[in-house]
Design a protein around this motif. Structure first.
Motif, short mmCIF file in Angstrom:
data_model
loop_
_atom_site.label_atom_id
_atom_site.label_comp_id
_atom_site.label_asym_id
_atom_site.label_seq_id
_atom_site.Cartn_x
_atom_site.Cartn_y
_atom_site.Cartn_z
N MET A 1 0.89 -1.38 0.07
CA MET A 1 -0.07 0.02 0.04
C MET A 1 0.94 1.24 0.11
O MET A 1 0.41 2.29 0.04
CB MET A 1 -0.87 0.13 1.14
CG MET A 1 -1.93 -0.91 1.04
SD MET A 1 -3.04 -0.58 -0.38
CE MET A 1 -4.26 -1.99 -0.07
N SER A 2 2.22 0.98 -0.02
CA SER A 2 3.01 2.37 0.11
C SER A 2 3.01 2.74 -1.47
O SER A 2 4.17 2.65 -2.11
CB SER A 2 4.36 1.93 0.68
OG SER A 2 4.23 1.89 2.14
N GLY A 3 2.28 3.60 -1.98
CA GLY A 3 2.49 4.14 -3.45
C GLY A 3 1.31 3.22 -4.01
O GLY A 3 0.44 2.54 -3.53
N ALA A 228 11.33 3.87 8.47
CA ALA A 228 11.35 3.49 6.95
C ALA A 228 12.52 2.61 6.43
O ALA A 228 12.19 1.79 5.77
CB ALA A 228 11.23 4.94 6.18
N ILE A 229 13.80 3.12 6.71
CA ILE A 229 15.05 2.21 6.54
C ILE A 229 14.80 0.99 7.26
O ILE A 229 15.54 -0.03 6.39
CB ILE A 229 16.19 3.09 6.86
CG1 ILE A 229 16.39 4.49 6.27
CG2 ILE A 229 17.44 2.38 6.55
CD1 ILE A 229 17.21 5.36 6.86
N GLU A 250 7.24 10.95 1.34
CA GLU A 250 8.52 11.30 1.27
C GLU A 250 9.53 10.52 1.72
O GLU A 250 10.55 10.55 0.93
CB GLU A 250 8.49 12.76 2.57
CG GLU A 250 10.08 13.13 2.41
CD GLU A 250 10.11 14.09 3.72
OE1 GLU A 250 11.06 14.58 3.98
OE2 GLU A 250 9.05 14.69 4.12
N MET A 251 9.11 9.24 2.41
CA MET A 251 10.15 8.34 2.66
C MET A 251 10.13 7.22 1.64
O MET A 251 10.84 6.16 1.79
CB MET A 251 9.80 7.57 3.96
CG MET A 251 9.69 8.58 5.01
SD MET A 251 11.30 9.25 5.47
CE MET A 251 10.77 10.66 6.72
N LEU A 252 9.19 7.16 0.59
CA LEU A 252 9.23 6.23 -0.47
C LEU A 252 10.50 5.91 -1.19
O LEU A 252 10.91 4.73 -1.61
CB LEU A 252 8.15 6.51 -1.51
CG LEU A 252 6.68 6.30 -1.21
CD1 LEU A 252 5.70 6.78 -2.13
CD2 LEU A 252 6.45 4.81 -0.52
N THR A 275 16.33 14.02 5.74
CA THR A 275 14.96 14.21 5.61
C THR A 275 14.57 13.23 4.38
O THR A 275 13.31 12.81 4.38
CB THR A 275 14.86 15.46 5.30
OG1 THR A 275 15.45 16.00 4.02
CG2 THR A 275 15.25 16.40 6.47
N CYS A 276 15.20 12.99 3.42
CA CYS A 276 14.89 12.28 2.25
C CYS A 276 15.95 12.13 1.27
O CYS A 276 16.09 13.32 0.67
CB CYS A 276 13.52 13.01 1.63
SG CYS A 276 12.99 11.80 0.25
#
Length: 280
Positions: A1-3, A228-229, A250-252, A275-276
């Motif tokens: 679901m991420s994207g 996220a990492i 932003e973390m994608l 930050t990204c």
């Protein structure tokens, strides 16, 4: 679901527009009519409750249970049970198998005997410290712990507000135990707390966390970057169920690379102030 799940549009996947759109949650199209498949409810159901030393140990058992194709595998820890007991009373929590982490595994069959036979197979494969099998009212009472705990998870055991923001990340089920161990370490590093539970059969982990938004709001950003990492390291997704991965879009770049080949992942510590950035 991420994207967006663009893979459903590929010819080799049937170029299925419906499967693509269903995950976009109204952001690309308005649905005015839909045809659905109906699935008959099972005639008989049994609930297996399996006790383990802790939540990661419970998660370690999931890969052995998936081939048995249970109807559900849910994870819940002792801290969540304690919150339910403290806020709703001791009567709200029946006796549970020995342990500090539990799997609730639902089995089904055409007859009660079939559901019980499937439950016995689950117990044999589970490697649990302790186990119990219940049906009917007893099973519904135990499921209420999970339902009430989800609602009460908006506050930590210390009665601090707990917030969404990293509430339904997911990893492949065979990576879930290792991920939970690292996730717990990550929360300790950031001095955060959360009640953790989830759809363990799908590798999905729910957690609402006591981010100090009023006093140290940047803790949230640092934690979510590290988280996220971490989830990308395990081949997972920042959002496993709700589609709210776009809220953290932003973390994608930690998950998706602009290149065709898989990107290398930065170490967690080296990226704390990022930050990204595109990995690799």
């Amino acid at each position: 679901m991420s994207g967006y799940s663009l893979e459903h549009l590929l010819p080799e996947n049937g170029a299925n527009l419906a499967r693509f759109l269903v995950g976009t949650e109204g952001t690309l199209a308005v649905t005015t009519k839909a045809t659905v498949r109906l699935v008959r409810e099972p005639r008989a159901v049994a609930l297996v409750v399996l006790g383990y030393a802790d939540m990661p140990a419970a998660a370690d058992a999931v890969p052995a249970l998936l081939p048995l194709k249970p109807a559900a595998i849910e994870g819940m820890d002792a801290r969540l049970v304690d919150v339910v007991r403290r806020r709703l009373g001791a009567a709200a929590v029946p006796d549970l198998p020995r342990g500090d982490g539990w799997l609730f595994v639902e089995t089904v069959g055409e007859t009660p005997a079939e559901a019980q036979a499937e439950a016995a197979r689950v117990v044999a494969a589970a490697g649990a410290l302790d186990a119990t099998v219940v049906t009917g009212v007893a099973a519904r009472t135990l499921w209420r712990i999970r339902e009430d705990g989800a609602g009460l998870g908006g506050r930590t055991p210390a009665n601090e507000p707990a917030w969404p923001g990293w509430e339904d990340a997911a990893v492949p089920p065979d990576q879930l135990g290792a991920y939970l161990r690292d996730f717990g370490e990550l929360m300790r590093e950031h001095q955060l707390d959360a009640l953790v539970y989830g759809h363990f059969g799908d590798g999905c982990v729910h957690s609402r966390i006591d981010f100090p938004f009023r006093t140290e709001p940047m803790v949230y950003r640092r934690f979510v970057t590290d988280a996220a990492i971490l989830v990308a390291k395990f081949g997972g997704s920042m959002s496993g169920e709700h589609g709210d991965g776009r809220a953290r879009s932003e973390m994608l770049p930690f998950m998706y690379s602009p290149r065709r080949s898989p990107p290398s992942r930065p170490s967690r510590r080296s990226s704390i102030k990022t930050t990204c950035s595109t990995p690799g």
